[in-house]
Design an enzyme around this catalytic site. Structure first.
Site, PDB file in Angstrom:
ATOM      1  N   HIS A 152      72.996 -35.039  19.865  1.00 19.61           N
ATOM      2  CA  HIS A 152      72.872 -33.856  20.032  1.00 19.61           C
ATOM      3  C   HIS A 152      72.702 -32.574  19.538  1.00 19.61           C
ATOM      4  CE1 HIS A 152      75.678 -32.718  23.587  1.00 19.61           C
ATOM      5  NE2 HIS A 152      74.992 -31.460  23.222  1.00 19.61           N
TER       6      HIS A 152
ATOM      7  N   SER B 115      80.002 -28.265  22.894  1.00 21.21           N
ATOM      8  CA  SER B 115      79.084 -30.132  22.693  1.00 21.21           C
ATOM      9  C   SER B 115      79.935 -30.440  20.937  1.00 21.21           C
ATOM     10  CB  SER B 115      77.506 -29.763  22.441  1.00 21.21           C
ATOM     11  OG  SER B 115      76.916 -29.691  23.406  1.00 21.21           O
TER      12      SER B 115
ATOM     13  N   ASP C 288      75.950 -40.978  22.824  1.00 25.09           N
ATOM     14  CA  ASP C 288      75.638 -39.500  22.337  1.00 25.09           C
ATOM     15  C   ASP C 288      77.779 -39.581  21.749  1.00 25.09           C
ATOM     16  OD1 ASP C 288      74.784 -36.758  22.027  1.00 25.09           O
ATOM     17  OD2 ASP C 288      76.218 -36.143  23.480  1.00 25.09           O
TER      18      ASP C 288
END
Length: 270
Positions: free
Chosen positions: A68, A220, A115
């Site tokens: 992402h 992230s 992910d």
């Protein structure tokens, strides 16, 4: 005049409330270059580069991160290694173009399942005390159990207002029971077997009693480590960081050994 003074006082109180975080949500500044595997994925903003996501070095020319972070391609982003301060000129910094981007083909944007992404840098990095790879857990390895202490790091937001630190922050959190994270008041069916959830409820002597310490926007793609080995990738959580029933979510790296080896051209264990 009195009303103006009140506004100033209120403004100062609001600033103090949102300025007391020490990085991530809670945590502390890492010792410079004590995590030499950390990568800053940066995007152009005007005439400068801005930190967007984290990542971590797993091999000579490879950085692991989250899908992402780069869902539609590299689009001119750079990878910076050997960095502690994002703003200062450090002679340890090495900047790379992204030669290849391999996003997991089964990434699900609705719940961030799978992910995991691999970046191939445009050249080998110069190994040093400030830049080196970290080991990651492979298939058959033992992932941390519930309540195990794990640690993570990043240049992510200090609070839900989006304030960002200049220097790398680190945080110790605890693995949460996956049964709890599958409850409807937590993540429900969005939480899959490919995920670890972890957080820490900060109690005395913390500065902010009973608040949750957590990763946040900008962290992230960074690693979750257990005994110095990367076991997870910082993925997602709630819309706001630090919510009691929305622990940070991390992708379980060991579930992707075959895919990782295929992308990097390695030989998987039988």
């Amino acid at each position: 005049m009195a009303s103006e003074k009140k506004l100033v006082v209120v403004g100062l109180l609001v600033f103090a409330f949102f300025s007391q975080g020490e990085g991530i949500i809670g945590g502390r500044e890492a010792a410079p270059h004590s995590r030499p595997y950390m990568a800053s994925i940066q995007v152009a903003e005007g005439d400068r580069m801005k930190h967007e996501c984290g990542g971590f070095v797993v091999a000579d020319q490879w950085v692991m991160t989250a899908v992402h972070c780069l869902p539609t391609g590299a689009n001119g982003r750079k990878v910076v290694l050997g960095v502690h301060s994002l703003s200062q000129d450090e002679d340890t910094k090495q900047t790379f173009d992204i030669m290849e981007l391999h996003n997991h083909p089964q990434f699900d944007s609705s719940n961030y399942d799978n992910d995991i992404s691999l970046i191939k840098l445009d050249r080998l990095f110069n190994a040093s005390d400030a830049v080196k790879a970290v080991a990651f857990l492979r298939a058959g390895g033992a992932n941390p159990d519930t309540d195990a202490a794990v640690d993570t790091a990043g240049w992510g937001s200090l609070d839900n207002l989006g304030s960002r630190p200049d220097k790398l922050k680190e945080l110790v959190v605890e693995v949460e029971d996956p049964v709890l994270c599958r409850r409807s008041d937590y993540f429900g069916r969005k939480f899959t077997a490919n995920m670890i959830c972890a957080h820490k409820v900060c109690e005395d002597p913390c500065d902010k009693p009973h608040k949750k310490e957590d990763t946040c926007d900008g962290d992230s793609g960074g690693p979750l480590l257990y005994n110095g080995v990367a076991v997870g990738i910082t993925s997602n959580g709630g819309k706001k960081c630090g919510q009691l029933k929305k622990p940070g979510i991390y992708t379980v790296i060991s579930h992707y050994t075959q895919w990782i080896d295929g992308v990097m051209g390695l030989q998987s264990d039988p």
